[in-house]
Design an enzyme around this catalytic site. Structure first.
Site, PDB file in Angstrom:
ATOM      1  N   GLU A   1      -6.773   4.370   8.298  1.00 57.67           N
ATOM      2  CA  GLU A   1      -6.629   5.810   8.006  1.00 57.67           C
ATOM      3  C   GLU A   1      -7.935   6.376   7.444  1.00 57.67           C
ATOM      4  O   GLU A   1      -8.291   7.523   7.698  1.00 57.67           O
ATOM      5  CB  GLU A   1      -5.441   6.024   7.048  1.00 57.67           C
ATOM      6  CG  GLU A   1      -4.113   5.822   7.760  1.00 57.67           C
ATOM      7  CD  GLU A   1      -2.964   5.362   6.885  1.00 57.67           C
ATOM      8  OE1 GLU A   1      -3.046   5.461   5.650  1.00 57.67           O
ATOM      9  OE2 GLU A   1      -1.964   4.864   7.454  1.00 57.67           O
TER      10      GLU A   1
ATOM     11  N   ASN B   1       0.864  -1.183   0.000  1.00 61.54           N
ATOM     12  CA  ASN B   1       0.000   0.000   0.000  1.00 61.54           C
ATOM     13  C   ASN B   1       0.898   1.229   0.000  1.00 61.54           C
ATOM     14  O   ASN B   1       1.508   1.554   1.016  1.00 61.54           O
ATOM     15  CB  ASN B   1      -0.897  -0.038   1.260  1.00 61.54           C
ATOM     16  CG  ASN B   1      -1.710   1.234   1.424  1.00 61.54           C
ATOM     17  OD1 ASN B   1      -1.831   2.035   0.506  1.00 61.54           O
ATOM     18  ND2 ASN B   1      -2.278   1.415   2.614  1.00 61.54           N
TER      19      ASN B   1
ATOM     20  N   HIS C   1      -9.516   0.751   5.503  1.00 65.44           N
ATOM     21  CA  HIS C   1      -8.197   1.026   6.090  1.00 65.44           C
ATOM     22  C   HIS C   1      -8.374   1.957   7.285  1.00 65.44           C
ATOM     23  O   HIS C   1      -9.203   2.863   7.255  1.00 65.44           O
ATOM     24  CB  HIS C   1      -7.277   1.652   5.031  1.00 65.44           C
ATOM     25  CG  HIS C   1      -5.847   1.683   5.472  1.00 65.44           C
ATOM     26  ND1 HIS C   1      -5.378   2.606   6.369  1.00 65.44           N
ATOM     27  CD2 HIS C   1      -4.801   0.875   5.174  1.00 65.44           C
ATOM     28  CE1 HIS C   1      -4.090   2.371   6.585  1.00 65.44           C
ATOM     29  NE2 HIS C   1      -3.717   1.321   5.876  1.00 65.44           N
TER      30      HIS C   1
ATOM     31  N   LYS D   1       0.093   4.259  -0.294  1.00 63.05           N
ATOM     32  CA  LYS D   1      -0.579   5.430   0.301  1.00 63.05           C
ATOM     33  C   LYS D   1      -0.367   6.667  -0.585  1.00 63.05           C
ATOM     34  O   LYS D   1      -0.226   6.528  -1.788  1.00 63.05           O
ATOM     35  CB  LYS D   1      -0.081   5.655   1.728  1.00 63.05           C
ATOM     36  CG  LYS D   1      -0.113   4.375   2.568  1.00 63.05           C
ATOM     37  CD  LYS D   1       0.012   4.644   4.030  1.00 63.05           C
ATOM     38  CE  LYS D   1       0.158   3.330   4.773  1.00 63.05           C
ATOM     39  NZ  LYS D   1       0.104   3.448   6.202  1.00 63.05           N
TER      40      LYS D   1
ATOM     41  N   GLY E   1       2.326   1.954  10.703  1.00 61.15           N
ATOM     42  CA  GLY E   1       3.224   3.092  10.553  1.00 61.15           C
ATOM     43  C   GLY E   1       3.936   3.487  11.832  1.00 61.15           C
ATOM     44  O   GLY E   1       4.532   4.559  11.921  1.00 61.15           O
TER      45      GLY E   1
ATOM     46  N   SER F   1       3.446  -2.457  10.147  1.00 64.64           N
ATOM     47  CA  SER F   1       4.908  -2.396  10.271  1.00 64.64           C
ATOM     48  C   SER F   1       5.608  -3.708   9.893  1.00 64.64           C
ATOM     49  O   SER F   1       6.591  -4.100  10.530  1.00 64.64           O
ATOM     50  CB  SER F   1       5.310  -1.965  11.687  1.00 64.64           C
ATOM     51  OG  SER F   1       4.800  -0.678  11.962  1.00 64.64           O
TER      52      SER F   1
ATOM     53  N   GLU G   1      -5.292  -5.487  10.563  1.00 65.27           N
ATOM     54  CA  GLU G   1      -4.288  -4.446  10.751  1.00 65.27           C
ATOM     55  C   GLU G   1      -4.530  -3.735  12.084  1.00 65.27           C
ATOM     56  O   GLU G   1      -5.321  -2.782  12.147  1.00 65.27           O
ATOM     57  CB  GLU G   1      -4.374  -3.417   9.626  1.00 65.27           C
ATOM     58  CG  GLU G   1      -4.115  -3.976   8.254  1.00 65.27           C
ATOM     59  CD  GLU G   1      -3.548  -2.909   7.329  1.00 65.27           C
ATOM     60  OE1 GLU G   1      -2.422  -3.100   6.875  1.00 65.27           O
ATOM     61  OE2 GLU G   1      -4.207  -1.899   7.094  1.00 65.27           O
TER      62      GLU G   1
HETATM   63  C1  PEP Z   1      -0.832  -0.054   6.032  1.00 65.92           C
HETATM   64  O1  PEP Z   1      -0.955   1.141   5.877  1.00 65.92           O
HETATM   65  O2  PEP Z   1      -1.695  -0.821   5.580  1.00 65.92           O
HETATM   66  C2  PEP Z   1       0.339  -0.553   6.756  1.00 65.92           C
HETATM   67  C3  PEP Z   1       0.320  -1.784   7.161  1.00 65.92           C
HETATM   68  O3  PEP Z   1       1.358   0.340   6.967  1.00 65.92           O
HETATM   69  P1  PEP Z   1       2.803   0.035   7.629  1.00 65.92           P
HETATM   70  O4  PEP Z   1       3.321  -1.246   7.036  1.00 65.92           O
HETATM   71  O5  PEP Z   1       3.640   1.214   7.275  1.00 65.92           O
HETATM   72  O6  PEP Z   1       2.571  -0.103   9.093  1.00 65.92           O
END
Ligand code: PEP
Length: 249
Positions: free
Chosen positions: A96, A10, A94, A12, A172, A211, A166
């Site tokens: 976000e 992703n 997601h 973003k 992040g 992450s 997630e």
């Molecule tokens: C994401 O935004 O779906 C995600 C998992 O981000 P990150 O790997 O940076 O934590």
């Protein structure tokens, strides 16, 4: 049942014409995997990336979709537009989008339905905040997020949905859930779906996101209910992302 692993990046709201061309070039050099490799550029680059990956095994995802089919919805992008660019997957739910754009469980469910109607595969993200985990609410939060979708599209539709667990506290932040923590929740998600359909529960692919790094991904992918990863930050580095793909086999 063997479920193919998916490693999805992703991107973003990151990248430029130059950096995205370089990233795709890097990924194309390592275009051999038993896992499905998916990348999700932001909308303006979908057409370009669709063309540059056309002869490869790389699969395209979009990061969002409108809940509406077409019409006067300035700034929105419809499912049928995404289909024009060979998109297969679309991220929905997601964290976000849930937290920064106040997308509710019901609104997310309606996007899932729009995608299924258009024969696109939703990558449905669910997960708890740190506060909710500490209050022992991890499973009830995940179940509530899934229930909204189940109520609208029914359990059979989950055979055509990919779930991404997630945990919000791991996105992040550099704080990844341990492989055991991920497995515990993935197993519970599968058990929750099994109450409605054991066949669908066995089939549905459940990715972990939060992450994910190359150094920890082999341990994660060894877990029986972890069917791949949704990768944010680490997917912007071609070598790191390829290492995660290799760890998935
Ligand atoms: C994401 O935004 O779906 C995600 C998992 O981000 P990150 O790997 O940076 O934590």
């Amino acid at each position: 049942m063997t479920r193919q692993k998916i490693v999805a990046g992703n991107w973003k709201m990151n990248g430029s014409l130059e950096s995205i061309n370089a990233l795709v070039d890097g990924l194309l050099k390592a275009d051999q995997s038993d896992s499905e490799v998916v990348i999700a550029p932001s909308f303006p680059y979908l057409s370009l990336v669709s063309q540059s990956t056309a002869d490869s095994n790389i699969v395209l995802a979009a990061q969002n979709v409108s809940d509406q089919e077409k019409g006067a919805f300035t700034g929105e992008v419809s499912a049928s537009m995404l289909k024009d660019f060979s998109v297969k997957y679309v991220l929905v739910g997601h964290s976000e989008r849930r937290s920064l754009y106040a997308e509710s469980d019901d609104f997310i469910a309606s996007k899932v339905k729009v995608l299924l109607d258009a024969e696109l595969t939703p990558m449905l993200c669910i997960g708890e905040t740190l506060e909710q985990r500490e209050a022992g609410q991890t499973l009830s939060v995940c179940e509530q997020q899934l229930q909204a979708v189940l109520d609208l599209v029914g359990v059979e539709a989950f055979a055509k949905i990919v779930i991404a667990y997630e945990p919000v506290w791991a996105i992040g932040t550099g704080l990844s859930a341990s492989a055991e923590q991920a497995q515990e929740v993935h197993q519970a998600i599968r058990a929750f779906l099994a109450k409605s359909s054991e066949t669908v529960a066995k089939k549905v692919q459940i990715l972990y996101g939060g992450s994910v790094k190359a150094s920890t991904s082999a341990e994660l992918f060894a877990m029986p209910d972890v069917d791949g990863a949704l990768v944010g930050g680490a997917s912007l580095d071609a070598d790191e992302f390829i290492a995660i793909v290799k760890a998935a086999g």
